[in-house]
Structures are given as structure tokens and as C-alpha cells.
Write a protein that holds these residues in place. Structure first.
Motif, short mmCIF file in Angstrom:
data_model
loop_
_atom_site.label_atom_id
_atom_site.label_comp_id
_atom_site.label_asym_id
_atom_site.label_seq_id
_atom_site.Cartn_x
_atom_site.Cartn_y
_atom_site.Cartn_z
N SER A 27 1.01 -1.28 -0.02
CA SER A 27 0.01 -0.02 -0.09
C SER A 27 0.81 1.05 0.07
O SER A 27 0.48 2.36 -0.48
N SER A 28 2.00 1.18 0.52
CA SER A 28 3.00 2.31 0.58
C SER A 28 3.33 2.88 -0.89
O SER A 28 3.84 4.03 -1.05
N TYR A 29 3.05 2.12 -1.95
CA TYR A 29 3.34 2.64 -3.33
C TYR A 29 2.26 3.87 -3.64
O TYR A 29 2.64 4.40 -4.69
N GLY A 30 1.41 3.67 -3.05
CA GLY A 30 0.33 4.92 -3.10
C GLY A 30 0.87 6.17 -2.93
O GLY A 30 0.48 7.15 -3.59
N LEU A 31 2.35 6.33 -2.31
CA LEU A 31 3.09 7.49 -2.11
C LEU A 31 3.38 8.06 -3.66
O LEU A 31 3.47 9.31 -3.80
N ALA A 32 3.66 7.07 -4.49
CA ALA A 32 4.03 7.31 -5.84
C ALA A 32 2.85 8.11 -6.54
O ALA A 32 3.33 8.88 -7.57
N LEU A 33 1.71 8.06 -6.31
CA LEU A 33 0.37 8.65 -6.63
C LEU A 33 0.46 10.11 -6.09
O LEU A 33 -0.20 11.18 -6.74
N LEU A 34 1.09 10.32 -5.02
CA LEU A 34 0.93 11.84 -4.38
C LEU A 34 1.98 12.70 -4.71
O LEU A 34 1.79 13.97 -4.64
N HIS A 35 3.11 12.06 -5.23
CA HIS A 35 4.37 13.13 -5.59
C HIS A 35 5.22 12.12 -6.49
O HIS A 35 5.43 11.13 -6.45
N PRO A 36 5.84 13.07 -7.44
CA PRO A 36 6.58 12.34 -8.50
C PRO A 36 7.90 11.47 -7.75
O PRO A 36 8.42 10.85 -8.40
N CYS A 37 8.38 11.97 -6.75
CA CYS A 37 9.49 11.29 -5.97
C CYS A 37 8.85 10.33 -4.59
O CYS A 37 9.77 10.00 -3.75
N GLY A 38 7.65 9.94 -4.89
CA GLY A 38 6.71 9.21 -3.76
C GLY A 38 7.62 7.77 -3.55
O GLY A 38 7.42 7.32 -2.77
N PHE A 39 7.80 7.20 -4.91
CA PHE A 39 8.32 5.88 -4.70
C PHE A 39 9.80 5.75 -4.46
O PHE A 39 10.15 5.06 -3.62
N GLU A 40 10.61 6.83 -4.59
CA GLU A 40 11.90 6.90 -3.84
C GLU A 40 11.91 6.95 -2.57
O GLU A 40 12.63 6.54 -1.72
#
Length: 265
Positions: free
Chosen positions: A157-170
Motif C-alpha cells: 500500500s505504501s506505493y500509493g505515495l507514488a501517486l501523491l508526489h513524483p518522488c513518492g516511490f523513492e
């Protein structure tokens, strides 16, 4: 095949299929990913099929499959009776199954350069780093299937950060790496010895190489040594090595009794 191995591979396959279905549904269409061979320092070779256009960056992914197959057939040791051995084998074989899946997914990304393959490649990286955390927690707290599910669910579920910011995955990946190292150090202090400390140090060193070589792919290509076997290629070599040292560290700890307070090992 042992029952624990079959169950482990089934669970990895089901989770992977759910991830594929989620990616295909378009839920991650807003995630920023880099697509295109210009993002790699290895120059494509004309005349080769797409799945070998960058031959070294492609073929290195076989190493994940070989690593997964090697550890899948290895024995799992654990102090205690047959139940403990089955649980140790399950923990090991889930990790091996992740390696078996991850290699082809990365190769698919290299070959197709599609958004879906890139998103899947990113997403599956996270539960791989989370599994050593879950494994260490099982060593520290005992066998708790709900704990494994909770850790992996939180990781996915933490991959959802990638939807919130371009660097969310990093950001998510960095937290996963730091958590994995921190938990490994904690478990090493409770159960480990000289051998496991060596495996942990080599794993962390390989992780650093994985990150630095990948980030410096184009910069390193200025040097002849990295113009064909590029930084990205060597980062994957380091990634396979950190996988392997994680196996060595965790399977070694499986066989160790918990260290008594104030005791020496």
C-alpha cells in the motif's frame, strides 16, 4: 516439492497476479515513471530483437531467476521440530519466489519500455525489501502469519505515495531500505554471531552499490570501463548480491537460538 514450498510459491504467484491486475486496471496511471531506452547508459544494438536490444541489461536479469532457483531447492534449517523447519522453509521459499518473479518483470521493463511494466517493476521492489523485515520479526516474536500479512500489506500500500508526489516511490523505497537494515541490526544483536554479522555487512555494502551505481549510470558511462557493462548493469549485480547475502543472513539466523540477555555468542 515440499508442501511449504508449494504454498510459498502459490502465495507469491497470487500476490503478483493481484499486482498485475491492479496495474492493468489503470489505478497507477498517474505515477511518474521513466520510460525509454535513453534513460539507460547502455546503447541499444541494432539488429537485435527488443528483448535483447540492450543485451547486458537484459541478460543480467537471469541472475535473479538462477538465484531464486538455487535457494528454492536449498534446505532450510531451524532449531526445534518439523513445524519450525516447515516455517523456516516457507520464509525462505517466499523470498526465493520473489526473486523468480522479479527477474522476468525487470526484463519485461527493459524489453517493452511500457508504463505498465515500469510501474510493476517499481511496485514489486517494495515487498521484496519488506520481506526481510517480516522474517526478522518472526525470528524475534515467533511465528505469526498475521504479522507477515500486515508487513507485506503495508509495504504494497505504501506505493500509493507514488501517486501523491513524483518522488513518492523513492521515498517509499528509502524507508523500506532503512527499515530493513535497522530491523536486521536489531535481530543480529539478539540472535546473531560473527558469520551473520559478516553476511549483514556484505548485504548492506551491496545495497549501497546497488543505489549508487544505478543513480550514476550515465555519469559512469564517461569511463571506458562502464560504457558497455554500465552502471545499471553493475547495480543489478549488486542487487542480486544483496539478495543472496540477505538469504545467507536470514537462513543463518534461522538456525540460531535467541541470545540470552547479556550473553555472548
Amino acid at each position: 516439492m515440499k508442501a511449504a514450498s508449494g504454498r510459498a510459491l502459490l502465495h507469491v504467484a497470487l500476490a503478483s497476479c493481484l499486482c498485475v491486475a491492479a496495474v492493468r486496471s489503470g489505478v497507477f496511471d498517474g505515477v511518474f515513471v521513466q520510460v525509454g531506452r535513453e534513460h539507460y547508459a547502455e546503447a541499444p544494438l541494432a539488429g537485435l530483437p527488443a528483448f535483447l536490444a540492450m543485451p547486458f541489461n537484459s541478460l543480467v536479469n537471469l541472475a535473479y531467476v538462477l538465484l531464486g532457483a538455487y535457494w528454492l531447492q536449498s534446505e532450510a534449517g531451524a532449531p526445534g521440530g518439523p513445524a519450525e523447519v516447515r516455517r523456516a522453509r516457507y520464509l525462505k521459499d517466499v523470498f526465493a519466489g520473489m526473486a523468480l518473479v522479479y527477474g522476468p518483470v525487470q526484463w519485461l521493463r527493459i524489453a517493452t519500455q511500457t508504463r505498465a511494466a515500469a510501474v510493476l517493476d517499481q511496485w514489486l521492489t517494495l515487498p521484496i525489501f519488506a520481506w526481510p523485515v517480516a522474517w526478522c520479526l518472526c525470528l524475534d516474536w515467533g511465528w505469526k502469519p498475521w504479522l507477515l500479512l500486515a508487513v507485506e500489506g503495508l509495504s504494497l500500500s505504501s506505493y500509493g505515495l507514488a501517486l501523491l508526489h513524483p518522488c513518492g516511490f523513492e521515498l517509499a523505497l528509502g524507508v523500506h531500505m532503512a527499515t530493513a537494515v535497522g530491523q536486521a541490526l536489531r535481530t543480529q544483536g539478539r540472535r546473531g554471531g560473527t558469520s551473520s554479522a559478516k553476511y549483514l555487512a556484505l548485504g548492506v555494502l551491496s545495497c549501497v552499490g546497488f543505489v549508487v551505481l544505478k543513480l550514476c549510470d550515465h555519469q559512469l558511462a564517461r569511463w571506458p570501463l562502464f560504457q558497455r557493462l554500465t552502471g545499471h548493469f553493475w547495480s543489478k549485480v549488486c542487487d542480486v548480491l544483496q539478495f543472496h547475502f540477505a538469504f545467507l543472513f536470514l537462513t543463518h539466523l534461522n538456525t540460531c537460538q535467541r541470545r540470552p540477555p547479556g550473553g555472548m555468542k
